[in-house]
Design an enzyme around this catalytic site. Structure first.
Site, PDB file in Angstrom:
ATOM      1  N   HIS A   1      48.699 -42.370 -22.086  1.00 23.43           N
ATOM      2  CA  HIS A   1      48.205 -42.509 -23.611  1.00 23.43           C
ATOM      3  C   HIS A   1      46.719 -42.038 -23.519  1.00 23.43           C
ATOM      4  O   HIS A   1      46.423 -40.950 -23.315  1.00 23.43           O
ATOM      5  CB  HIS A   1      48.516 -43.874 -23.735  1.00 23.43           C
ATOM      6  CG  HIS A   1      48.135 -44.820 -25.166  1.00 23.43           C
ATOM      7  ND1 HIS A   1      47.919 -43.840 -26.277  1.00 23.43           N
ATOM      8  CD2 HIS A   1      47.959 -45.839 -25.623  1.00 23.43           C
ATOM      9  CE1 HIS A   1      47.820 -44.442 -27.518  1.00 23.43           C
ATOM     10  NE2 HIS A   1      47.811 -45.968 -26.917  1.00 23.43           N
TER      11      HIS A   1
ATOM     12  N   HIS B   1      54.207 -35.129 -26.969  1.00 27.80           N
ATOM     13  CA  HIS B   1      53.937 -36.270 -27.693  1.00 27.80           C
ATOM     14  C   HIS B   1      55.217 -37.015 -28.116  1.00 27.80           C
ATOM     15  O   HIS B   1      56.396 -36.198 -28.348  1.00 27.80           O
ATOM     16  CB  HIS B   1      53.220 -35.817 -28.951  1.00 27.80           C
ATOM     17  CG  HIS B   1      52.529 -36.991 -29.557  1.00 27.80           C
ATOM     18  ND1 HIS B   1      53.173 -37.723 -30.427  1.00 27.80           N
ATOM     19  CD2 HIS B   1      51.179 -37.473 -29.377  1.00 27.80           C
ATOM     20  CE1 HIS B   1      52.287 -38.800 -30.875  1.00 27.80           C
ATOM     21  NE2 HIS B   1      51.136 -38.666 -30.188  1.00 27.80           N
TER      22      HIS B   1
ATOM     23  N   ASP C   1      44.488 -34.835 -26.828  1.00 32.54           N
ATOM     24  CA  ASP C   1      43.675 -35.142 -25.543  1.00 32.54           C
ATOM     25  C   ASP C   1      43.190 -33.838 -24.916  1.00 32.54           C
ATOM     26  O   ASP C   1      42.665 -33.626 -24.087  1.00 32.54           O
ATOM     27  CB  ASP C   1      44.649 -35.940 -24.663  1.00 32.54           C
ATOM     28  CG  ASP C   1      44.561 -37.509 -25.318  1.00 32.54           C
ATOM     29  OD1 ASP C   1      45.431 -37.968 -25.545  1.00 32.54           O
ATOM     30  OD2 ASP C   1      43.526 -38.162 -25.480  1.00 32.54           O
TER      31      ASP C   1
HETATM   32  C1  SDX Z   1      48.226 -40.069 -26.803  1.00 33.25           C
HETATM   33  O1  SDX Z   1      51.833 -42.317 -29.680  1.00 33.25           O
HETATM   34  C2  SDX Z   1      50.521 -41.970 -29.857  1.00 33.25           C
HETATM   35  O2  SDX Z   1      50.342 -41.648 -30.931  1.00 33.25           O
HETATM   36  C3  SDX Z   1      49.601 -41.498 -28.937  1.00 33.25           C
HETATM   37  C4  SDX Z   1      48.276 -40.766 -29.241  1.00 33.25           C
HETATM   38  C5  SDX Z   1      47.622 -41.574 -30.105  1.00 33.25           C
HETATM   39  O3  SDX Z   1      46.749 -41.139 -30.705  1.00 33.25           O
HETATM   40  O4  SDX Z   1      47.580 -42.815 -30.148  1.00 33.25           O
HETATM   41  O5  SDX Z   1      48.769 -39.791 -29.939  1.00 33.25           O
HETATM   42  C6  SDX Z   1      47.664 -40.406 -28.113  1.00 33.25           C
HETATM   43  O6  SDX Z   1      48.606 -40.963 -26.079  1.00 33.25           O
HETATM   44  C7  SDX Z   1      48.770 -38.610 -26.847  1.00 33.25           C
HETATM   45  C8  SDX Z   1      49.607 -38.299 -25.391  1.00 33.25           C
HETATM   46  C9  SDX Z   1      48.630 -38.276 -24.322  1.00 33.25           C
HETATM   47  N1  SDX Z   1      49.475 -38.120 -23.139  1.00 33.25           N
HETATM   48  C10 SDX Z   1      49.609 -36.959 -22.386  1.00 33.25           C
HETATM   49  O7  SDX Z   1      49.019 -35.992 -22.667  1.00 33.25           O
HETATM   50  C11 SDX Z   1      50.211 -37.314 -21.115  1.00 33.25           C
HETATM   51  C12 SDX Z   1      51.388 -35.957 -20.847  1.00 33.25           C
HETATM   52  N2  SDX Z   1      52.221 -36.401 -21.925  1.00 33.25           N
HETATM   53  C13 SDX Z   1      53.552 -36.984 -21.291  1.00 33.25           C
HETATM   54  O8  SDX Z   1      53.465 -37.980 -20.491  1.00 33.25           O
HETATM   55  C14 SDX Z   1      54.466 -37.294 -22.475  1.00 33.25           C
HETATM   56  O9  SDX Z   1      54.627 -36.021 -23.422  1.00 33.25           O
HETATM   57  C15 SDX Z   1      54.427 -38.317 -23.466  1.00 33.25           C
HETATM   58  C16 SDX Z   1      54.039 -39.614 -22.828  1.00 33.25           C
HETATM   59  C17 SDX Z   1      52.922 -38.094 -24.256  1.00 33.25           C
HETATM   60  C18 SDX Z   1      55.412 -38.390 -24.421  1.00 33.25           C
HETATM   61  O10 SDX Z   1      56.471 -39.105 -23.766  1.00 33.25           O
HETATM   62  P1  SDX Z   1      58.077 -39.237 -24.052  1.00 33.25           P
HETATM   63  O11 SDX Z   1      57.874 -39.350 -25.810  1.00 33.25           O
HETATM   64  O12 SDX Z   1      58.692 -40.370 -23.531  1.00 33.25           O
HETATM   65  O13 SDX Z   1      58.643 -38.072 -23.793  1.00 33.25           O
HETATM   66  P2  SDX Z   1      59.631 -37.676 -22.649  1.00 33.25           P
HETATM   67  O14 SDX Z   1      58.841 -38.341 -21.333  1.00 33.25           O
HETATM   68  O15 SDX Z   1      60.982 -38.252 -22.810  1.00 33.25           O
HETATM   69  O16 SDX Z   1      59.728 -36.064 -22.194  1.00 33.25           O
HETATM   70  C19 SDX Z   1      60.700 -35.392 -22.854  1.00 33.25           C
HETATM   71  C20 SDX Z   1      60.961 -34.311 -21.918  1.00 33.25           C
HETATM   72  C21 SDX Z   1      61.274 -34.677 -20.442  1.00 33.25           C
HETATM   73  O17 SDX Z   1      61.932 -33.787 -20.064  1.00 33.25           O
HETATM   74  P3  SDX Z   1      63.695 -33.828 -19.827  1.00 33.25           P
HETATM   75  O18 SDX Z   1      63.953 -35.232 -19.164  1.00 33.25           O
HETATM   76  O19 SDX Z   1      63.982 -33.972 -21.368  1.00 33.25           O
HETATM   77  O20 SDX Z   1      64.232 -32.849 -19.241  1.00 33.25           O
HETATM   78  O21 SDX Z   1      59.697 -33.451 -22.033  1.00 33.25           O
HETATM   79  C22 SDX Z   1      59.219 -33.358 -20.480  1.00 33.25           C
HETATM   80  C23 SDX Z   1      59.722 -34.746 -19.916  1.00 33.25           C
HETATM   81  O22 SDX Z   1      59.922 -34.574 -18.632  1.00 33.25           O
HETATM   82  N3  SDX Z   1      57.734 -33.783 -20.570  1.00 33.25           N
HETATM   83  C24 SDX Z   1      56.963 -33.156 -20.150  1.00 33.25           C
HETATM   84  C25 SDX Z   1      55.590 -33.420 -20.599  1.00 33.25           C
HETATM   85  N4  SDX Z   1      55.863 -34.143 -21.732  1.00 33.25           N
HETATM   86  C26 SDX Z   1      57.171 -34.377 -21.781  1.00 33.25           C
HETATM   87  N5  SDX Z   1      56.931 -32.080 -18.952  1.00 33.25           N
HETATM   88  C27 SDX Z   1      55.914 -31.514 -18.595  1.00 33.25           C
HETATM   89  N6  SDX Z   1      54.643 -32.199 -18.849  1.00 33.25           N
HETATM   90  C28 SDX Z   1      54.486 -32.789 -19.937  1.00 33.25           C
HETATM   91  N7  SDX Z   1      53.347 -33.113 -20.452  1.00 33.25           N
END
Ligand code: SDX
Length: 427
Positions: free
Chosen positions: A263, A304, A362
């Protein structure tokens, strides 16, 4: 004719009302299901609307973000953070008189009770500033007893002003404490962002003012981070507030939730990741790791829960990054060049394209903050500083709703069935 969904299961047929908002998907009201002996099941709340709100709207498919209907791109370009605070809290942009009164009231609350200084000396100098923020913000409820009655609208409004006004002062104090410099008092003749940079970087032995372009960039970063619908930390604030907890305790809970690297902690994690990648030649290796299910590494700053298109904030942030690096003569900043190349390669990779993983807010913010001279461990503190107004706006909206009740989810229980106790000498 009211819209409805018909659910059939076991020997039951249940009609569930469907509601439409002004924008976005319809919702199916499932509250009746508990009387039918079943729960909905949605770990991570991927398909769950937890509340009704009129503050912020996100269209993840189109990369749209509106604060009270105004596009984030227009607000970032034409507004300022305190005007956005007014908009988020009150629902309309202020006229000139309203804007002045609001700004003057914020200015009058920027000091913290002098005794709060003693809280800092209890922390190690190398404590993570977010640990200090959680502690000190929560401790505000030990001082401001005349703004703790959540059922009193005057108390709620006073708490909102105190939090918006004091959070930059506390954030800067966290930084000053970590580097052993004296705390700097706020100046009433400075704008909100200018004052924050002043409290962060001024020293008592020099009479300086922050660079106006950097103050403008800081103000824009605050605007971009101010609110974002029902994200994890905002939902935490709402959940804590639903029990009647005081506003300072609720914001401390939001700060705790924001800290996680998935997050708000992502901006710090992006810089650490870019540092670990080190050189453009290593990008492919890290992209491979990000795709490897056996490797916990993820490309920080990408992906996201809602945006399956560009995060509109990332676009504004990228432009601001260019401006700040130009202003500081750092356009050849290796980190920025590495970030640009990482973004280009990732956006051409099928894994990221298929999963609609784009840079989020971010990805670039940390590069700007680092260029301004803010250390990585302060990045999430700045996110918390900006998001405080969004947290308070949602907390206030919840308390203003006649339907407010304590939030208490249920579960799918998969533990042991009932069994009798066995004495230790028989186990
Ligand atoms: C913020 O919610 C908000 O609005 C948050 C925010 C706000 O203003 O409040 O926007 C701020 O928190 C932005 C996000 C910052 N976080 C990151 O940058 C961390 C990296 N991102 C991931 O951890 C992830 O994308 C999340 C946590 C942001 C979202 O996670 P989800 O929605 O649970 O997505 P998921 O984990 O189910 O991913 C779907 C697929 C998966 O692969 P499969 O299992 O389908 O094969 O996408 C992959 C994940 O492995 N994936 C990634 C990835 N993000 C998702 N793979 C590699 N790198 C990534 N960053």
């Amino acid at each position: 004719m009211r819209k409805k969904a018909t659910l059939q299961f076991a020997d039951k047929t249940v009609d569930l009302p469907i509601y439409s908002g002004t924008l976005g998907p319809d919702v199916i009201d499932v509250r009746e299901l508990v009387s039918q002996g079943v729960f909905t099941f949605d770990p991570g709340f991927v398909s769950t609307a937890s509340c009704e709100s009129g503050i912020t709207y996100i269209d993840g498919g189109k990369g749209i973000l509106l604060y009270r209907g105004y596009p984030i791109e227009q607000l970032a370009e034409k507004s300022d953070f305190l005007e956005v605070c007014y908009l988020l809290l009150r629902g309309e942009l202020p006229n000139a008189q309203q804007k002045k009164e609001f700004n003057d009231r914020v200015t009058n609350h920027t000091l913290v009770h002098e005794q709060m200084i003693h809280f800092f000396s209890g922390f190690r100098r190398d404590a993570h500033p977010m640990a200090v923020m959680v502690g000190v913000v929560g401790a505000l409820s030990a001082f401001y007893h005349d703004s703790l009655d959540v059922n009193n609208e005057t108390h709620r409004e006073l708490a909102a002003f105190r939090l918006i006004s004091k959070i930059p002062t506390i954030a800067a104090m966290c930084y000053k404490y970590s580097i052993g410099q004296p705390f700097i008092y706020p100046q009433n003749d400075m704008s909100y962002a200018e004052n924050f940079l002043h409290m962060m970087f001024s020293v008592p032995c020099e009479n300086t003012r922050p660079n106006p372009l950097l103050a403008k960039a800081m103000d824009k970063i605050f605007i971009l981070h101010a609110d974002h619908e029902q994200n994890a930390s905002t939902s935490t604030v709402r959940l804590a507030g639903s029990s009647g907890a005081n506003p300072f305790a609720c914001i401390a809970a939001g700060i705790a939730a924001l800290w996680g690297p998935a997050h708000g902690g992502a901006n710090e994690a992006v810089l650490n990741m870019l540092g670990e990648i080190g050189d453009v030649s290593n990008i492919e290796t890290f992209i491979k790791r990000a795709k490897d299910k056996d490797d916990p590494f993820r490309l920080m700053g990408f992906g996201h829960r809602v945006y399956k298109n560009f995060d509109p904030r990332a676009n504004v942030m990228r432009d601001t990054c260019h401006e700040v690096l130009e202003e500081l003569g750092k356009h050849d900043d290796p980190l920025f060049k590495l970030a640009i190349e990482l973004e280009r390669i990732a956006l051409e990779d099928d894994y990221f394209i298929e999963r609609k993983l784009y840079p989020n807010v971010d990805f670039y913010s940390g590069i700007i903050l680092k260029a301004i001279g803010i250390p990585e461990n302060m990045f999430t503190v700045i996110f918390a500083l900006a998001r405080t107004v969004g947290w308070i706006a949602h907390w206030s909206e919840m308390h203003s709703s006649p339907e407010m009740r304590i939030s208490r989810p249920r579960q799918l229980y998969t533990g042991a069935t009932k069994r009798d106790f066995v004495d230790v000498n028989k186990r």
